[in-house]
Design a protein around this motif. Structure first.
Motif, PDB file in Angstrom:
ATOM      1  N   HIS A   1      61.476  51.533  21.210  1.00  0.00           N
ATOM      2  CA  HIS A   1      62.232  50.440  20.571  1.00  0.00           C
ATOM      3  C   HIS A   1      61.468  49.934  19.340  1.00  0.00           C
ATOM      4  O   HIS A   1      62.070  49.617  18.323  1.00  0.00           O
ATOM      5  CB  HIS A   1      62.450  49.280  21.552  1.00  0.00           C
ATOM      6  N   SER A   2      60.127  49.874  19.454  1.00  0.00           N
ATOM      7  CA  SER A   2      59.343  49.436  18.288  1.00  0.00           C
ATOM      8  C   SER A   2      59.508  50.434  17.154  1.00  0.00           C
ATOM      9  O   SER A   2      59.594  50.050  15.981  1.00  0.00           O
ATOM     10  CB  SER A   2      57.849  49.332  18.620  1.00  0.00           C
TER      11      SER A   2
ATOM     12  N   THR B   1      64.332  51.047  11.205  1.00  0.00           N
ATOM     13  CA  THR B   1      65.445  50.204  10.753  1.00  0.00           C
ATOM     14  C   THR B   1      65.014  49.395   9.530  1.00  0.00           C
ATOM     15  O   THR B   1      65.744  49.305   8.541  1.00  0.00           O
ATOM     16  CB  THR B   1      65.886  49.238  11.884  1.00  0.00           C
ATOM     17  N   ALA B   2      63.789  48.837   9.589  1.00  0.00           N
ATOM     18  CA  ALA B   2      63.309  48.031   8.457  1.00  0.00           C
ATOM     19  C   ALA B   2      63.225  48.894   7.197  1.00  0.00           C
ATOM     20  O   ALA B   2      63.500  48.417   6.095  1.00  0.00           O
ATOM     21  CB  ALA B   2      61.940  47.446   8.797  1.00  0.00           C
TER      22      ALA B   2
ATOM     23  N   LYS C   1      62.969  63.227  25.121  1.00  0.00           N
ATOM     24  CA  LYS C   1      64.331  62.756  25.416  1.00  0.00           C
ATOM     25  C   LYS C   1      64.475  61.258  25.150  1.00  0.00           C
ATOM     26  O   LYS C   1      65.501  60.817  24.634  1.00  0.00           O
ATOM     27  CB  LYS C   1      64.698  63.119  26.861  1.00  0.00           C
ATOM     28  N   VAL C   2      63.458  60.478  25.489  1.00  0.00           N
ATOM     29  CA  VAL C   2      63.549  59.030  25.224  1.00  0.00           C
ATOM     30  C   VAL C   2      63.630  58.795  23.712  1.00  0.00           C
ATOM     31  O   VAL C   2      64.507  58.067  23.231  1.00  0.00           O
ATOM     32  CB  VAL C   2      62.343  58.279  25.844  1.00  0.00           C
TER      33      VAL C   2
ATOM     34  N   LEU D   1      64.575  60.821  21.319  1.00  0.00           N
ATOM     35  CA  LEU D   1      65.824  61.315  20.729  1.00  0.00           C
ATOM     36  C   LEU D   1      67.002  60.410  21.075  1.00  0.00           C
ATOM     37  O   LEU D   1      67.843  60.130  20.218  1.00  0.00           O
ATOM     38  CB  LEU D   1      66.106  62.751  21.189  1.00  0.00           C
ATOM     39  N   THR D   2      67.073  59.926  22.313  1.00  0.00           N
ATOM     40  CA  THR D   2      68.217  59.064  22.657  1.00  0.00           C
ATOM     41  C   THR D   2      68.213  57.793  21.826  1.00  0.00           C
ATOM     42  O   THR D   2      69.247  57.370  21.309  1.00  0.00           O
ATOM     43  CB  THR D   2      68.249  58.598  24.133  1.00  0.00           C
ATOM     44  N   ILE D   3      67.033  57.196  21.679  1.00  0.00           N
ATOM     45  CA  ILE D   3      66.997  55.930  20.930  1.00  0.00           C
ATOM     46  C   ILE D   3      67.278  56.177  19.447  1.00  0.00           C
ATOM     47  O   ILE D   3      68.077  55.467  18.832  1.00  0.00           O
ATOM     48  CB  ILE D   3      65.633  55.220  21.132  1.00  0.00           C
ATOM     49  N   LEU D   4      66.669  57.205  18.879  1.00  0.00           N
ATOM     50  CA  LEU D   4      66.851  57.425  17.436  1.00  0.00           C
ATOM     51  C   LEU D   4      68.267  57.907  17.106  1.00  0.00           C
ATOM     52  O   LEU D   4      68.889  57.422  16.167  1.00  0.00           O
ATOM     53  CB  LEU D   4      65.827  58.428  16.902  1.00  0.00           C
TER      54      LEU D   4
END
Ligand code: HEM
Length: 520
Positions: free
Chosen positions: A157-158, A164-165, A470-471, A473-476
């Motif tokens: 998430h970080s 995003t910034a 996998k974590v 890739l899912t978030i991005l």
């Protein structure tokens, strides 16, 4: 100082004598490999190695060996040495599983790793190594990975917030390799050691993290000297060798000493803080970065309850720490970067995997058991690890001849994988695989692939890396669209392959155009 210069003089004389003896031996003595076919040497001194280890031409030699010869091929090594390059499943089975204690890592490699990491998994052989694996294997179980998943999400998430910034003003090129590198370091930091290297916000470098990153280039700069390590380490105690190193007037040696000292000191600090927290009880453990769910905390607990025969001394637990960070970092970050590169190239595959993720997530983090089962995401990871393994070869040595285990050519063998073996096709994993794959009995721990090799020295962290990929890739993919930049991205062959912008650049980097698709 005079003593040091004398020593260097003696080492130089030893080097010349050793090389002359090796060349003569290879000219005079017959080798059992003499009649095995293979490409001819392109240099008397370097054999095929100049080509094999070149970041561009190395790929061509691998392909030539894969396409023009059977799966056991003779190559020419340094000073007339003969080397066997194998990707035949039976030969691989013998080298890395059945006769793994006959074909060990070269003494120069093991001695250097012992100096740099201490007695961790990468530095030990035989029964010593087997004892360490016995305690460490269960630490990487699926159950522990499941409990570690929230740590992975928190770090990712970080990462999402940081990217995003960077892209909030519209699509821009982002160096994805650099972000994957920082993320992989932080994930093995928090998930492996229970330690934070990088908050992914500020740009304050961490001494331990920087040391690990500088390790490979620094080791490369002492390549010649390290050939004498096994010989040198037979004489004199580590203390004497330390004194000699302190006075060695070579910048590369001093840098390696600084890196090694930093890694060792930081590993010790983290280890004793962890041990004190465990002794203080549950509350103190929960206050730590990994909340007791990281690999080292689990290992410490397992060691406390192990029988006296199986227990490892503290030096061997500490030795695992920089070993794990080193082994986990570039491998996984390069694999992840390659997946994002391929998805930027294949927009249809990117859309398909994103649709699968968005449907499963429903705005929440996807729980472990559901995440590992997502079929298209899994197929994309498997197919990339098949066609583009981050490590292309492993090297083993018998008494006289070397063996290269060809990971790349085993994963791309048309006789096993079919005529489309050289194409990137995630769909191949969605229907039953050709019968030739099961018949071949490939000795890999993961999915008939040699990417994480097999046997007693197979990659202990492959489930950790699967989860990490996998974590991330899912978030991005849930937040960003990735497209190719104008410049060409080239993958360079190395111990762990890496991307650059164009062929001429040597700086690892992978700019990808990133566009935000969802407001968080
Ligand atoms: C895509 C990611 C990865 C790839 C392709 C990979 C590949 C490999 C390969 C090929 C080896 C064998 C090397 C040899 O014997 O010469 C290996 C060993 C090892 N890997 Fe990985 N690795 C990955 C991720 C990880 C991660 C995430 C960790 C730790 C959490 C890890 C820890 C290790 C360790 C400790 C060894 C030495 C095992 C032993 O000798 O007992 N690796 N890896």
């Amino acid at each position: 100082m005079t003593l040091v210069y004398r020593l260097i003089e003696v080492l130089a004389i030893c080097a010349v004598t050793y090389v002359s003896w090796r060349v003569l031996r290879n000219i005079i003595l017959k080798s059992p490999l003499d009649n095995i076919p293979g490409p001819s040497a392109t240099s008397f001194w370097k054999g095929n190695y100049g080509e094999l280890f070149h970041r561009h031409t190395g790929w061509d030699l691998h392909a030539k060996v894969g396409q023009n010869y059977n799966s056991v091929v003779k190559l020419h090594g340094l000073f007339g040495d003969k080397v066997l390059y194998v990707f035949d499943p039976k030969a691989l089975q013998s080298v890395i599983v059945k006769d793994q204690y006959v074909y060990e890592e070269a003494p120069s490699v093991i001695s250097l790793r012992m100096l740099v990491f201490g007695p961790g998994l990468l530095s030990t052989l035989g029964d010593w190594h087997r004892k360490q694996r016995k305690l460490l294997n269960p630490v990487f179980s699926i159950n522990h990975m499941r409990h570690m998943t929230p740590i992975f999400y928190r770090v990712t998430h970080s990462l999402r917030d940081a990217i995003t910034a960077q892209v909030k003003g519209g699509p821009v090129e982002v160096d994805i390799l650099s972000w994957m590198g920082r993320t992989a370091l932080e994930l093995i930091g928090q998930g492996g050691l229970g330690y934070s290297f990088d908050d992914l916000v500020s740009n304050t470098p961490d001494e331990f993290g920087e040391s690990i990153k500088a390790l490979v280039p620094t080791i490369f700069s002492v390549s010649t000297l390290r050939q004498f390590l096994p010989f040198g380490m037979k004489f004199g105690t580590p203390d004497i060798w330390r004194r000699i190193l302190e006075y060695t007037p070579l910048q590369s040696v001093q840098k390696l000493k600084y890196i090694t000292d930093t890694m060792h000191q930081r590993s010790k600090d983290i280890f004793y803080a962890k041990k004190a927290a465990l002794e203080a009880g549950e509350d103190a453990v929960l206050q730590q970065v990994g909340e007791g769910k990281d690999i080292m905390s689990i290992l410490l607990k397992a060691n406390m309850t192990a029988s006296a025969d199986d227990r490892l001394p503290e030096s061997e637990l500490i030795g695992q720490m920089s070993t794990l960070v080193f082994a986990a970092m570039d491998t996984t970050s390069n694999a992840l970067s390659h997946i994002i590169h391929l998805l930027a190239e294949h927009q249809d595959a990117q859309e398909k995997v994103r649709a699968e993720i968005i449907e499963a997530s429903d705005g929440q983090d996807i729980p472990y058991d559901q995440l590992v089962e997502l079929p298209y995401l899994d197929a994309v990871c498997r197919e990339t690890l098949r066609l583009y393994p981050p490590v292309t070869t492993v090297f083993r040595r018998s008494q006289r001849d070397g063996r290269h285990g060809g990971i790349l050519e085993s994963n791309r063998n048309k006789a096993i994988w079919g005529e489309d073996a050289l194409e990137w096709k995630p769909e191949r994993w969605l229907s039953p695989l050709p019968g030739t794959i099961a018949e071949a009995r490939i000795p890999g721990v993961y999915s008939n692939l040699m990417t994480f090799i097999g046997g007693g020295r197979s990659c202990i962290g492959f489930k950790f890396s699967q989860l990490e990929m996998k974590v991330v890739l899912t978030i991005l993919l849930g937040s960003f669209k990735f497209s190719l930049p104008k410049q060409e991205i080239v993958w360079n062959l190395a111990g762990v392959k890496y991307p650059t912008v164009g062929r001429a650049s040597t700086k690892p980097s992978m700019p990808i155009v990133v566009e935000r698709i969802r407001k968080e």
